[in-house]
Design a protein around this motif. Structure first.
Motif, short mmCIF file in Angstrom:
data_model
loop_
_atom_site.label_atom_id
_atom_site.label_comp_id
_atom_site.label_asym_id
_atom_site.label_seq_id
_atom_site.Cartn_x
_atom_site.Cartn_y
_atom_site.Cartn_z
N LEU A 60 -5.92 -2.50 -9.15
CA LEU A 60 -5.66 -2.36 -7.72
C LEU A 60 -4.40 -3.11 -7.32
O LEU A 60 -4.26 -4.30 -7.64
CB LEU A 60 -6.84 -2.90 -6.92
CG LEU A 60 -8.13 -2.08 -6.97
CD1 LEU A 60 -9.26 -2.82 -6.24
CD2 LEU A 60 -7.92 -0.69 -6.36
N CYS A 61 -3.54 -2.44 -6.59
CA CYS A 61 -2.30 -3.08 -6.12
C CYS A 61 -2.61 -4.02 -4.97
O CYS A 61 -3.73 -4.03 -4.44
CB CYS A 61 -1.28 -2.03 -5.70
SG CYS A 61 -1.71 -1.18 -4.18
N LYS A 89 -6.18 -3.86 -2.84
CA LYS A 89 -7.24 -4.81 -3.19
C LYS A 89 -7.74 -5.57 -1.97
O LYS A 89 -8.80 -6.19 -2.01
CB LYS A 89 -6.78 -5.77 -4.29
CG LYS A 89 -5.83 -6.86 -3.88
CD LYS A 89 -5.43 -7.67 -5.11
CE LYS A 89 -4.36 -8.70 -4.75
NZ LYS A 89 -3.76 -9.33 -5.93
N GLU A 148 -2.55 -12.07 -13.08
CA GLU A 148 -2.86 -11.27 -11.90
C GLU A 148 -2.20 -11.86 -10.65
O GLU A 148 -1.70 -11.13 -9.79
CB GLU A 148 -4.38 -11.16 -11.71
CG GLU A 148 -5.01 -10.27 -12.77
CD GLU A 148 -6.51 -10.07 -12.57
OE1 GLU A 148 -7.14 -10.83 -11.81
OE2 GLU A 148 -7.05 -9.12 -13.18
N GLN A 187 0.56 -13.68 -10.60
CA GLN A 187 1.99 -13.47 -10.74
C GLN A 187 2.37 -12.03 -10.38
O GLN A 187 3.37 -11.79 -9.71
CB GLN A 187 2.38 -13.75 -12.21
CG GLN A 187 3.80 -13.41 -12.58
CD GLN A 187 4.78 -14.50 -12.16
OE1 GLN A 187 4.38 -15.60 -11.80
NE2 GLN A 187 6.07 -14.18 -12.21
N LEU A 188 1.56 -11.09 -10.83
CA LEU A 188 1.86 -9.67 -10.60
C LEU A 188 1.38 -9.21 -9.22
O LEU A 188 1.82 -8.16 -8.74
CB LEU A 188 1.19 -8.79 -11.66
CG LEU A 188 1.62 -9.00 -13.11
CD1 LEU A 188 0.77 -8.15 -14.04
CD2 LEU A 188 3.10 -8.66 -13.28
N ASP A 189 0.50 -9.99 -8.60
CA ASP A 189 -0.14 -9.59 -7.36
C ASP A 189 -0.82 -8.23 -7.55
O ASP A 189 -0.62 -7.28 -6.78
CB ASP A 189 0.88 -9.53 -6.22
CG ASP A 189 0.19 -9.51 -4.86
OD1 ASP A 189 -1.03 -9.78 -4.81
OD2 ASP A 189 0.86 -9.21 -3.86
N PHE A 190 -1.63 -8.16 -8.60
CA PHE A 190 -2.27 -6.90 -8.99
C PHE A 190 -3.57 -7.25 -9.70
O PHE A 190 -3.59 -8.12 -10.57
CB PHE A 190 -1.33 -6.15 -9.95
CG PHE A 190 -1.77 -4.75 -10.30
CD1 PHE A 190 -1.38 -3.67 -9.51
CD2 PHE A 190 -2.56 -4.51 -11.42
CE1 PHE A 190 -1.76 -2.37 -9.84
CE2 PHE A 190 -2.96 -3.22 -11.75
CZ PHE A 190 -2.56 -2.14 -10.95
#
Lengths: 142, 142
Positions: free
Chosen positions: A135-136, A140, B118, B120-123
């Motif tokens: 989920l982006c 999310k 997660e 760091q990537l914001d995902f």
DNA sequence: CTAACTGCAAATGGTTTGCAGGTTG
DNA sequence: CAACCTGCAAACCATTTGCAGTTAG
């Protein structure tokens, strides 16, 4: 180095030939901002020339992948998607299962994590082949 | 909880039925130590009963994936492979491109990295869907 | 009983391939 | 002019699907 220059050099180095079809596909990959299916790319090719076959598109995309000019993304659907690698360096991709958005991540941005993870796993990961599904940031929160 | 108990409970919860074919596939997945193709699994099924169809095997594997009892591995080849998830908790998989070895990794073992990555990537990554391709510890030394 | 499941056979559909003719270098 | 490339059409092939008959609960 520009895409075209890299392209010509790599082609020459390997004894491959420059053809209108190959230049056309490379040019189209530059125009497409989103990762695109082969069908998409093919339809853009057909806008320019009706006589080019989809098998040539497949063959050219394979070639461009060899040079790190294009990368392939496993969308989870049946069809793969392809994008130009703008800086000609490996990327990994994030595919949002909710909105479908695909983001490319430069490996440099995750270098510290990737190194640690590889140590922990004792496994050398081909990061350019990695596609994370999930989920982006937008989705999310919902 | 044992596989079978979890299986029965999940089946009941969703109004699915227990059939000999489904029990058979689950039992076979217990026997198979390596991740196996559907063809492999199917041939084991046929050792028990010639009348079971491969489409039922596909349908059952899909079911078992819903319950986190089985996970699917993208081998990079055309055919996927399937393994029992022994502790019924999400795994990621490592596929060595040199020797073909597949290892399952419990997410707990990489929890600190996965969380950081997660952020760091914001995902939010679906780790159970992740398969890393690369070189295993043995092969990378060569 | 009846909704769910199965076996069968056929379809699917993105991708690959063989080949004869065309092009590049 | 020789090796490489292309278009065409057909093959591939793992997976999915429609359906009529069967079975679990």
């Amino acid at each position: 180095m520009s895409c075209e220059k890299l392209f010509f050099e790599e082609m020459k180095k390997r004894g491959y030939r420059i053809t209108p079809q190959r230049e056309m596909v490379l040019a189209i990959m530059h125009k497409l901002e989103e990762p695109s299916t082969v069908e998409d790319i093919f339809s853009h090719v057909q806008d320019i020339s009706k006589s080019v076959d989809i098998s040539t598109v497949y063959r050219t995309l394979e070639l461009l992948q060899e040079f790190n000019l294009v990368s392939e993304i496993d969308t989870g659907d049946r069809q793969a998607k392809f994008v130009l690698v703008h800086d000609h360096s490996p990327h990994l991709h994030l595919v949002c299962k909710s909105c479908g958005k695909i983001s490319g991540i430069h490996l440099q941005n995750i270098k510290s994590f990737s190194g640690e993870l590889e140590n922990q796993l004792d496994f050398q990961i081909d990061w350019q082949d990695v596609t994370f599904h999930g989920l982006c940031s937008t989705c999310k929160q919902k």
